[in-house]
Design an enzyme around this catalytic site. Structure first.
Site, PDB file in Angstrom:
ATOM      1  N   ARG A  90      35.854  43.514  44.846  1.00 57.24           N
ATOM      2  CA  ARG A  90      36.408  44.592  45.671  1.00 57.24           C
ATOM      3  C   ARG A  90      37.620  45.232  44.976  1.00 57.24           C
ATOM      4  NH1 ARG A  90      40.890  46.724  47.794  1.00 57.24           N
ATOM      5  NH2 ARG A  90      41.690  44.636  48.277  1.00 57.24           N
ATOM      6  N   ASP A  91      38.760  44.563  44.949  1.00 54.52           N
ATOM      7  CA  ASP A  91      39.965  45.203  44.405  1.00 54.52           C
ATOM      8  C   ASP A  91      39.861  45.384  42.901  1.00 54.52           C
ATOM      9  OD1 ASP A  91      42.463  46.385  44.867  1.00 54.52           O
ATOM     10  OD2 ASP A  91      43.522  44.587  44.213  1.00 54.52           O
ATOM     11  N   HIS A 129      49.549  41.527  41.857  1.00 56.86           N
ATOM     12  CA  HIS A 129      49.110  42.204  40.640  1.00 56.86           C
ATOM     13  C   HIS A 129      50.061  41.803  39.518  1.00 56.86           C
ATOM     14  CE1 HIS A 129      46.098  45.343  42.056  1.00 56.86           C
ATOM     15  NE2 HIS A 129      46.389  44.649  43.136  1.00 56.86           N
ATOM     16  N   CYS A 140      46.045  49.316  38.120  1.00 59.27           N
ATOM     17  CA  CYS A 140      46.940  49.709  39.197  1.00 59.27           C
ATOM     18  C   CYS A 140      46.812  51.208  39.315  1.00 59.27           C
ATOM     19  CB  CYS A 140      48.376  49.302  38.853  1.00 59.27           C
ATOM     20  SG  CYS A 140      49.599  49.908  40.036  1.00 59.27           S
ATOM     21  N   ASN A 151      44.875  42.754  39.021  1.00 58.62           N
ATOM     22  CA  ASN A 151      45.175  41.567  39.803  1.00 58.62           C
ATOM     23  C   ASN A 151      45.464  40.399  38.869  1.00 58.62           C
ATOM     24  OD1 ASN A 151      44.139  42.186  42.791  1.00 58.62           O
ATOM     25  ND2 ASN A 151      42.686  43.088  41.364  1.00 58.62           N
TER      26      ASN A 151
END
Lengths: 302, 302
Positions: A17-18, A210, A241, A250
């Site tokens: 996801r991220d 992060h 980012c 991350n």
């Protein structure tokens, strides 16, 4: 501020996801499903797999329903999806997800740019979604974004985050997560925020770091010594980012596992399998993943 | 294990020595001198500038005398040079250095491969050099290498390092440094070793971390909370690891400064000037430096 290290920590794999969400290379659904299968083979048992946001805003997540229909269904693996509003919640519920992650942004400016609402409106959306989730038997996690600093508003006061967390906690989150969305935070800040919010709310605490400015692992260590029970990480450290185009993403699951296992904290993860998957996902994205374990190799068992 | 953070920490700039030493690109003397001048302009006041080892073993350091003859002489800047034996000490003394750094290796196998002697022989060399340094009015620092793990012998027991440190301390080091030469260590190990050695010896403690496996900054945080007064770092995080060809190097001075200043620990360093110098030294070496601040940009003053 500090407590003894716990015997174990839950690591939520957020790479699908991220991690992917911030990558410009669009991956086919089948590759995303393979990423998730590889994560499970490496020991991941909690996976943030998709995001239910508008496909125009995050094209990488447009196939969320297809991904969820194809991932392995196992009693020992739970999936979560990111949700920002009622529409996202309805989509998540329709896929049969047992857990959702709702983002409340600590600053108005970031909140408006990220999800088109003020912090106050985001809080009310969380309260509405949390109530619906509880009624539907879905675990609602709340994540407070830019809790350690905002790219638009700068430093974010601890008092403000603690007060916001108190109000978020009133709606009964399964976990309350603090996100250092832009990698601005430092360990003492982590210790202070986590301690105060735990004392104030009694919530089960989770952190999302992060490594934008190389403080991610120091922050994870600080979180672990302050009673955080769950940490987010992405295999390979993928993600970037959105507000620092050349920055790393991350904290990497394999590097976090090296850190935690070296201190005797169990996660159930397999370092070598994670490292191989980190190298593999970098290849899929056409760039070297930021994780370091895959490059340096593991250090012999202590 | 933990103490409050100190109000200030000494950062020794080791880029010109440990940073360059592990880089394959040979730099001209004038570029090394410019690197040192830029470090001073960024606030560095203690600089490990050169290594007095055999030019055949470390070609990058062959011009140590020329570098030392050309660097700015300022009352507020002190230089140090690495020394492994009597010959190196004589060379260091001839340049008029006020401080030297002598390496004693914690494991026999690494010691024999790195400097051709056993740990016991290295200890006796340190005792001999320390006595000569004291007589000559030169400050002798002792660094215990592979104190957190050895690429050949694997884990290194804390008891062994503490006992070695006790014997090293008997010769009166100005500082006693622990080096994680291959980036294998974790924060709890740092806390345990530093605490035990401080209690046992009363020595002024210093740490030298590599970020090979992304634990370098977490280890620096742990060191700072355990009473370490001095940390080594290299601008740009240059350096690599001789035993992991693709690995990153020392912790980066600019990223360490972000971490420490964010926690209110003063170093006297200028983050922006460090970042610019990190980018510049990467250009001189023909590769992007591993430091992240230069890529992500600083986070606004807290």
């Amino acid at each position: 501020m500090t407590a003894p290290l716990p015997s174990g920590i839950d690591v939520v794999e957020v790479g699908p996801r991220d991690g992917l969400q911030n990558e410009s290379t669009l991956l086919p659904t089948a590759t995303k499903v393979e990423f998730i299968e590889r994560a499970i083979a490496a020991g991941a048992r909690r996976i943030e797999a998709v995001s239910f946001v508008h496909p125009r805003l995050v094209p990488q997540m447009a196939d969320a329903e297809d991904v969820m229909a194809a991932v392995p269904q196992r009693d020992d693996v739970s999936y979560s999806g990111l949700v920002l509003n009622r529409r996202g919640f309805d989509r998540a519920q329709a896929t049969g997800l047992s857990e959702i992650n709702v983002v409340v942004v600590a600053t108005d400016e970031f909140s408006k740019r990220n999800q088109g609402v003020t912090t106050e409106e985001g809080l009310r959306a969380w309260e509405d979604i949390a109530a619906r989730a509880h009624a539907a038997g879905i675990r609602p996690v709340a994540t407070i974004a830019v809790a350690f600093g905002c790219p638009f508003e700068g430093p974010v006061s601890s008092d403000h985050v603690v007060e916001l967390a108190r109000r978020v906690a009133d709606a009964g989150p399964y976990e309350l997560a603090l996100a250092d969305t832009i990698g601005a935070g430092v360990p003492t800040q982590v210790g202070e925020l986590v301690s105060r919010i735990r004392e104030e709310t009694g919530a089960r605490m989770r952190c999302h770091f992060h490594n934008t400015r190389n403080t991610g692992y120091a922050n994870a260590f600080a979180a672990a010594t302050t009673g955080v029970s769950t940490l987010d990480a992405s295999i390979g450290g993928i993600g970037g980012c959105p507000f620092a185009p050349n920055a790393t993403g991350n904290i990497a699951t394999e590097d976090l596992e090296h850190l935690l296992s070296g201190m005797g904290v169990r996660t159930g993860l397999d370092l070598e399998a994670l490292s191989r998957t980190g190298t593999w996902i970098g290849e899929q994205l056409g760039e070297e993943a930021p994780a370091l374990l895959g490059k340096a190799g593991p250090f012999p068992q202590r």
